[in-house]
Design an enzyme around this catalytic site. Structure first.
Site, PDB file in Angstrom:
ATOM      1  CB  THR A   1       2.796  -1.567  10.844  1.00 57.91           C
ATOM      2  OG1 THR A   1       1.602  -2.402  10.354  1.00 57.91           O
ATOM      3  CG2 THR A   1       2.376  -0.409  11.545  1.00 57.91           C
TER       4      THR A   1
ATOM      5  CG  ASP B   1      -0.368   0.185   2.312  1.00 56.34           C
ATOM      6  OD1 ASP B   1       0.924   0.433   2.795  1.00 56.34           O
ATOM      7  OD2 ASP B   1      -1.093   0.453   3.534  1.00 56.34           O
ATOM      8  CG  HIS B   2      -0.708   4.804   1.552  1.00 51.55           C
ATOM      9  ND1 HIS B   2      -1.802   3.915   1.737  1.00 51.55           N
ATOM     10  CD2 HIS B   2      -0.762   5.595   2.748  1.00 51.55           C
ATOM     11  CE1 HIS B   2      -2.368   4.013   2.852  1.00 51.55           C
ATOM     12  NE2 HIS B   2      -1.594   4.940   3.520  1.00 51.55           N
TER      13      HIS B   2
ATOM     14  NE  ARG C   1       6.131 -29.045  15.784  1.00 47.69           N
ATOM     15  CZ  ARG C   1       7.339 -28.953  16.488  1.00 47.69           C
ATOM     16  NH1 ARG C   1       8.530 -28.390  16.062  1.00 47.69           N
ATOM     17  NH2 ARG C   1       7.686 -29.945  17.415  1.00 47.69           N
TER      18      ARG C   1
ATOM     19  NE  ARG D   1      11.453 -30.070  15.864  1.00 41.63           N
ATOM     20  CZ  ARG D   1      12.663 -29.772  15.192  1.00 41.63           C
ATOM     21  NH1 ARG D   1      13.263 -30.400  14.505  1.00 41.63           N
ATOM     22  NH2 ARG D   1      13.388 -28.568  15.648  1.00 41.63           N
ATOM     23  CG  HIS D   2       9.816 -27.676  11.623  1.00 41.20           C
ATOM     24  ND1 HIS D   2       9.585 -26.997  13.049  1.00 41.20           N
ATOM     25  CD2 HIS D   2      11.235 -28.034  11.558  1.00 41.20           C
ATOM     26  CE1 HIS D   2      10.664 -26.895  13.487  1.00 41.20           C
ATOM     27  NE2 HIS D   2      11.760 -27.553  12.725  1.00 41.20           N
TER      28      HIS D   2
ATOM     29  NE  ARG E   1       3.387   5.156   7.023  1.00 40.78           N
ATOM     30  CZ  ARG E   1       2.179   5.035   6.967  1.00 40.78           C
ATOM     31  NH1 ARG E   1       1.398   4.532   7.804  1.00 40.78           N
ATOM     32  NH2 ARG E   1       1.795   5.673   5.922  1.00 40.78           N
TER      33      ARG E   1
ATOM     34  CB  CYS F   1       1.355  -2.060   4.822  1.00 43.88           C
ATOM     35  SG  CYS F   1       1.242  -3.003   6.193  1.00 43.88           S
TER      36      CYS F   1
ATOM     37  CG  HIS G   1      11.557 -23.743  12.349  1.00 46.86           C
ATOM     38  ND1 HIS G   1      11.714 -23.765  13.800  1.00 46.86           N
ATOM     39  CD2 HIS G   1      12.555 -24.551  11.928  1.00 46.86           C
ATOM     40  CE1 HIS G   1      13.050 -24.073  14.261  1.00 46.86           C
ATOM     41  NE2 HIS G   1      13.354 -24.725  13.130  1.00 46.86           N
ATOM     42  CG  ASN G   2       6.807 -20.382  10.802  1.00 40.54           C
ATOM     43  OD1 ASN G   2       7.496 -19.500  11.056  1.00 40.54           O
ATOM     44  ND2 ASN G   2       6.667 -21.379  11.930  1.00 40.54           N
TER      45      ASN G   2
ATOM     46  N   GLY H   1      -0.850  -4.956   8.911  1.00 40.74           N
ATOM     47  CA  GLY H   1      -2.082  -4.877   8.054  1.00 40.74           C
ATOM     48  C   GLY H   1      -2.263  -5.880   7.063  1.00 40.74           C
TER      49      GLY H   1
HETATM   50  C1  RB5 Z   1      -1.902   3.103   6.191  1.00 42.57           C
HETATM   51  O1  RB5 Z   1      -1.883   4.208   7.009  1.00 42.57           O
HETATM   52  C2  RB5 Z   1      -1.356   2.105   7.435  1.00 42.57           C
HETATM   53  O2  RB5 Z   1      -2.459   1.853   8.261  1.00 42.57           O
HETATM   54  C3  RB5 Z   1      -1.146   0.814   6.745  1.00 42.57           C
HETATM   55  O3  RB5 Z   1      -0.101   0.780   5.891  1.00 42.57           O
HETATM   56  C4  RB5 Z   1      -0.640  -0.206   7.678  1.00 42.57           C
HETATM   57  O4  RB5 Z   1       0.345  -0.118   8.429  1.00 42.57           O
HETATM   58  C5  RB5 Z   1      -1.432  -1.078   8.420  1.00 42.57           C
HETATM   59  O5  RB5 Z   1      -1.381  -2.137   9.022  1.00 42.57           O
END
Ligand code: RB5
Length: 147
Positions: A66, A7-8, A135, A131-132, A108, A64, A97-98, A69
């Protein structure tokens, strides 16, 4: 093929990762977004993951703000095991493992230098199995039980 989506909030990081991958000779499909204009992450996660699943054995990278999301959205797509990582150990072990097939990061949260290191270890680490596998199969069974 490596499938990329953002996303942005993750746009700039995706662009840096794309450049890094192209320089290493990877084939990349950029599923957007293609500008810093605000856009919702869930449809981009879904579109990227569906393309990746149609191309057996391929891996994806989603960004994104963080990384959270877009990883939550990606994990709603059956067959996707998306891991939101910001450290080297997690990016390595989520493959070992996953059998994660999507790496998610926050534009960010991590700088481009660290992100490219995480991408490299993610792409160059194979699932250990053993074993993984049991799971991972249990995760798939939860998915299937949900219909
Ligand atoms: C967008 O502002 C922000 O919420 C998105 O990029 C992300 O961090 C969501 O988890």
């Amino acid at each position: 093929m490596i499938y990329l989506g953002a996303d942005h909030g993750g746009f700039e990081l995706k662009e840096a990762i794309k450049q890094h991958l192209l320089e290493q000779g990877y084939e990349v499909e950029d599923c957007g977004t293609h500008s810093a204009e605000s856009v919702d992450y869930a449809p981009i996660a879904q579109a990227t993951c569906e393309k990746l699943l149609a191309d057996k054995g391929s891996l994806g990278i989603l960004c994104c703000g963080t990384g959270i999301g877009i990883s939550m959205a990606a994990n709603k797509v059956h067959g996707i095991r998306a891991a939101c990582c910001s450290d080297y150990f997690s990016a390595k072990y989520t493959r070992l493992h996953n059998d994660a097939n999507v790496l998610c990061m926050g534009g960010r949260v991590v700088g481009a230098g660290l992100a490219c290191e995480l991408v490299d270890v993610f792409l160059n680490t194979e699932f250990e199995g053993g074993r993984h596998q049991r799971r991972v199969d249990q995760i798939t069974a939860i998915e299937q039980s949900q219909g």
